[in-house]
Motif scaffolding. Sequence first.
Motif, PDB file in Angstrom:
ATOM      1  N   PRO A  97      33.574  25.610  19.826  1.00  0.00           N
ATOM      2  CA  PRO A  97      32.292  25.437  20.508  1.00  0.00           C
ATOM      3  C   PRO A  97      31.928  23.972  20.650  1.00  0.00           C
ATOM      4  O   PRO A  97      32.575  23.098  20.061  1.00  0.00           O
ATOM      5  N   TYR A  98      30.880  23.718  21.407  1.00  0.00           N
ATOM      6  CA  TYR A  98      30.370  22.364  21.615  1.00  0.00           C
ATOM      7  C   TYR A  98      29.048  22.220  20.867  1.00  0.00           C
ATOM      8  O   TYR A  98      28.132  23.010  21.056  1.00  0.00           O
ATOM      9  N   TYR A  99      28.967  21.201  19.998  1.00  0.00           N
ATOM     10  CA  TYR A  99      27.801  21.043  19.138  1.00  0.00           C
ATOM     11  C   TYR A  99      26.885  19.897  19.562  1.00  0.00           C
ATOM     12  O   TYR A  99      26.003  19.510  18.816  1.00  0.00           O
ATOM     13  N   GLY A 100      27.105  19.356  20.759  1.00  0.00           N
ATOM     14  CA  GLY A 100      26.245  18.278  21.217  1.00  0.00           C
ATOM     15  C   GLY A 100      26.858  16.908  21.021  1.00  0.00           C
ATOM     16  O   GLY A 100      27.890  16.729  20.368  1.00  0.00           O
ATOM     17  N   LYS A 101      26.199  15.904  21.594  1.00  0.00           N
ATOM     18  CA  LYS A 101      26.728  14.542  21.610  1.00  0.00           C
ATOM     19  C   LYS A 101      26.769  13.900  20.228  1.00  0.00           C
ATOM     20  O   LYS A 101      27.509  12.941  20.011  1.00  0.00           O
ATOM     21  N   LYS A 102      25.975  14.418  19.289  1.00  0.00           N
ATOM     22  CA  LYS A 102      25.952  13.812  17.953  1.00  0.00           C
ATOM     23  C   LYS A 102      27.289  13.954  17.263  1.00  0.00           C
ATOM     24  O   LYS A 102      27.754  13.036  16.580  1.00  0.00           O
ATOM     25  N   PHE A 103      27.944  15.100  17.426  1.00  0.00           N
ATOM     26  CA  PHE A 103      29.219  15.354  16.774  1.00  0.00           C
ATOM     27  C   PHE A 103      30.399  15.173  17.719  1.00  0.00           C
ATOM     28  O   PHE A 103      31.483  14.803  17.301  1.00  0.00           O
ATOM     29  N   HIS A 104      30.207  15.475  19.005  1.00  0.00           N
ATOM     30  CA  HIS A 104      31.299  15.368  19.982  1.00  0.00           C
ATOM     31  C   HIS A 104      30.929  14.308  21.018  1.00  0.00           C
ATOM     32  O   HIS A 104      30.478  14.615  22.119  1.00  0.00           O
TER      33      HIS A 104
END
Length: 271
Positions: free
Chosen positions: A210-217
């Motif tokens: 999944p995609y967890y947002g710009k903070k992690f990805h």
Amino acid sequence: MVIQKEKKSCGQVVEEWKEFVWNPRTHQFMGRTGTSWAFILLFYLVFYGFLTAMFTLTMWVMLQTVSDHTPKYQDRLATPGLMIRPKTENLDVIVNVSDTESWDQHVQKLNKFLEPYNDSIQAQKNDVCRPGRYYEQPDNGVLNYPKRACQFNRTQLGNCSGIGDSTHYGYSTGQPCVFIKMNRRDEDAENLGNFVMFPANGNIDLMYFPYYGKKFHVNYTQPLVAVKFLNVTPNVEVNVECRINAANIATDDERDKFAGRVAFKLRINKT
């Protein structure tokens, strides 16, 4: 009987003002003693300090209820939408093979669009990025697991990757690539002809989710599916509908024809 006040001279006004600012007899500054001023300053210091602390505590408590990965309240549709690339006005892809200017703009848009998808050496060395890998959130909701999703690189797009491609994504030969997940409409199947999809069969592996947002990805790139149209009937406008095919995504709601699908027109002009 009217008593007329005596007019004060300019010097008297100045003296009274000086005495108001500092009275040497009573040791008052602007009408208050030092002790009085100290109590007032202490009161406002405590008062505004309390307001600041209460505001800070309220914000801290509120932030504890907010997830770094998923918004608590959102108006996004549960079914994701679709869009084609190259992005054109009215979603019409019109190509005149003999007119370079008619398709060069599409090529330039695709070049710019695919720049973030250039292969990453770090992604190639990451042993986590293997087909079939998928990281789900634990049932207990504790977010202490690795936030992982693989990088989708343009080499996955095969003949539509634009790498070392002298046909300019097939636009110069009348075999254009459109980046989308699509299904054919029955009435236009004959004119649409054959096509191939990249990755194979238009499947997107779960290792990109999944995609967890710009903070992690930070450098996350959305997975793509490229469709290369091999033999579209020339000089005929063809209607194409693309949709997501997934067990947990509904795309058959006729009340919302844009949920999980997109429609566009394709025309290849040849003289």
